[in-house]
Motif scaffolding. Structure first.
Motif, PDB file in Angstrom:
ATOM      1  N   THR A 122     -85.694  83.572  82.552  1.00 30.41           N
ATOM      2  CA  THR A 122     -86.891  82.736  82.676  1.00 30.41           C
ATOM      3  C   THR A 122     -88.149  83.594  82.705  1.00 30.41           C
ATOM      4  O   THR A 122     -89.179  83.234  82.122  1.00 30.41           O
ATOM      5  N   ASP A 123     -88.060  84.728  83.375  1.00 36.58           N
ATOM      6  CA  ASP A 123     -89.195  85.639  83.424  1.00 36.58           C
ATOM      7  C   ASP A 123     -89.545  86.151  82.020  1.00 36.58           C
ATOM      8  O   ASP A 123     -90.720  86.168  81.623  1.00 36.58           O
ATOM      9  N   LEU A 124     -88.525  86.531  81.257  1.00 34.95           N
ATOM     10  CA  LEU A 124     -88.771  87.016  79.892  1.00 34.95           C
ATOM     11  C   LEU A 124     -89.317  85.889  79.001  1.00 34.95           C
ATOM     12  O   LEU A 124     -90.170  86.127  78.148  1.00 34.95           O
ATOM     13  N   ARG A 125     -88.829  84.707  79.230  1.00 34.92           N
ATOM     14  CA  ARG A 125     -89.354  83.535  78.498  1.00 34.92           C
ATOM     15  C   ARG A 125     -90.847  83.360  78.782  1.00 34.92           C
ATOM     16  O   ARG A 125     -91.659  83.206  77.870  1.00 34.92           O
ATOM     17  N   ASP A 126     -91.201  83.394  80.068  1.00 33.41           N
ATOM     18  CA  ASP A 126     -92.604  83.176  80.448  1.00 33.41           C
ATOM     19  C   ASP A 126     -93.511  84.238  79.824  1.00 33.41           C
ATOM     20  O   ASP A 126     -94.605  83.927  79.343  1.00 33.41           O
ATOM     21  N   LYS A 127     -93.031  85.485  79.863  1.00 31.53           N
ATOM     22  CA  LYS A 127     -93.851  86.565  79.292  1.00 31.53           C
ATOM     23  C   LYS A 127     -94.018  86.379  77.788  1.00 31.53           C
ATOM     24  O   LYS A 127     -95.107  86.562  77.245  1.00 31.53           O
TER      25      LYS A 127
ATOM     26  N   GLN B 240     -93.859  83.569  76.088  1.00 30.79           N
ATOM     27  CA  GLN B 240     -94.736  82.425  75.807  1.00 30.79           C
ATOM     28  C   GLN B 240     -96.207  82.792  76.008  1.00 30.79           C
ATOM     29  O   GLN B 240     -97.070  82.361  75.236  1.00 30.79           O
ATOM     30  N   ALA B 241     -96.487  83.604  77.023  1.00 27.01           N
ATOM     31  CA  ALA B 241     -97.878  84.026  77.269  1.00 27.01           C
ATOM     32  C   ALA B 241     -98.386  84.905  76.122  1.00 27.01           C
ATOM     33  O   ALA B 241     -99.526  84.744  75.659  1.00 27.01           O
ATOM     34  N   GLU B 242     -97.541  85.813  75.656  1.00 16.17           N
ATOM     35  CA  GLU B 242     -97.950  86.694  74.549  1.00 16.17           C
ATOM     36  C   GLU B 242     -98.093  85.910  73.246  1.00 16.17           C
ATOM     37  O   GLU B 242     -99.015  86.149  72.460  1.00 16.17           O
TER      38      GLU B 242
ATOM     39  N   GLY C 283     -94.512  90.933  69.819  1.00 13.85           N
ATOM     40  CA  GLY C 283     -93.249  91.328  69.186  1.00 13.85           C
ATOM     41  C   GLY C 283     -92.320  92.005  70.194  1.00 13.85           C
ATOM     42  O   GLY C 283     -91.112  91.748  70.217  1.00 13.85           O
ATOM     43  N   GLN C 284     -92.921  92.830  71.036  1.00 13.84           N
ATOM     44  CA  GLN C 284     -92.115  93.483  72.075  1.00 13.84           C
ATOM     45  C   GLN C 284     -91.517  92.453  73.034  1.00 13.84           C
ATOM     46  O   GLN C 284     -90.372  92.592  73.482  1.00 13.84           O
ATOM     47  N   SER C 285     -92.287  91.414  73.319  1.00 11.32           N
ATOM     48  CA  SER C 285     -91.794  90.394  74.266  1.00 11.32           C
ATOM     49  C   SER C 285     -90.633  89.595  73.674  1.00 11.32           C
ATOM     50  O   SER C 285     -89.752  89.133  74.405  1.00 11.32           O
ATOM     51  N   CYS C 286     -90.616  89.438  72.351  1.00 13.25           N
ATOM     52  CA  CYS C 286     -89.458  88.807  71.693  1.00 13.25           C
ATOM     53  C   CYS C 286     -88.248  89.743  71.810  1.00 13.25           C
ATOM     54  O   CYS C 286     -87.143  89.323  72.167  1.00 13.25           O
ATOM     55  N   LYS C 287     -88.523  91.004  71.483  1.00 16.33           N
ATOM     56  CA  LYS C 287     -87.458  92.004  71.431  1.00 16.33           C
ATOM     57  C   LYS C 287     -86.807  92.206  72.799  1.00 16.33           C
ATOM     58  O   LYS C 287     -85.583  92.366  72.893  1.00 16.33           O
TER      59      LYS C 287
END
Lengths: 154, 154
Positions: free
Chosen positions: A107-112, A114-116, A140-144
């Motif tokens: 969920t944390d990675l999802r939130d980050k 979505q913000a990016e 792109g990093q947040s997807c990765k």
């Protein structure tokens, strides 16, 4: 009246899931949830990739296309996460079972992400390639970050 | 810099299509086009179906969900038609070959569907179920007109 009902029946049929509880984003079968989230991720990946090609200079910057891409990624980044329902870790999915064991991290990675992606969406719609370049890499990093942990290639 | 390039390479990889010509909505392989349009139709069908369930009274009207549905269908109804590229009538697709032989009729049905879906989108976002009921049936019919002619079940 008969015709109207038949169209409604058709509508529910094409949606591939007999209600109840559509509005709560539930699914008749787990594979419907998989299919739904793959659809959302496909659009997200494609339109994010479209912007990436412009950032990278592989195609010329096209403000009309960038605006469409920006609209699509803003919505598509929000949609798939309702569809990681229990039991949908099987079948035609690249989702690793860790998703269901590490909900807080996921969920944390999802939130980050979505913000990016929201920043990229705004930049894409600004019509200015430099704006887009400034925020693209972090998105792109947040997807990765999530793919590295929670996705396997089908 | 190295990191940035690696994220960009990743971005292009997840998009599943090596540019050039992303911005012109071209695809590295015909199956990428199929995958893309199926993604768009999946979201369109799901969110149109979500509204249909409210119209039909299978679930209570939920204005927040209806607004999301309205946003998604407005975009998703526009996306897949760029992806009926030459050679993409094969593989995992329900698209009948007649699409490529009857372009004028197909385009006409597309335009009518998009116009009806735009009405449903606006009604869905109005927060008023009666508005939605007033326009939903015609939109469902406009989907069905095309499916009856140009879609086969996989």
């Amino acid at each position: 009246m008969k015709k109207k009902l038949s169209v409604l029946a058709f509508t529910l049929a094409i949606a591939g899931a007999a209600a109840p509880a559509f509005a709560q984003q539930q699914y008749a079968k787990a594979e419907d949830a998989v299919h739904y989230r793959r659809g959302a991720f496909t659009l997200l990946g494609y339109h994010f990739g479209s912007l990436g090609a412009m950032v990278q200079g592989k195609v010329p910057f096209n403000s009309a296309q960038a605006a469409i891409d920006g609209d699509v990624i803003a919505i598509a980044s929000k949609l798939p996460f309702h569809a990681f329902v229990e039991g949908s870790d099987k079948g035609q999915t690249g989702a690793k079972p860790e998703i269901w064991k590490e909900q807080a991290k996921f969920t944390d990675l999802r939130d980050k992400m979505q913000a990016e992606v929201a920043k990229v969406s705004a930049a894409a719609k600004s019509g200015n390639l430099d704006n887009l370049k400034a925020v693209f890499g972090a998105a792109g990093q947040s997807c990765k970050n999530c793919h590295d942990n929670y996705r396997r290639r089908l």
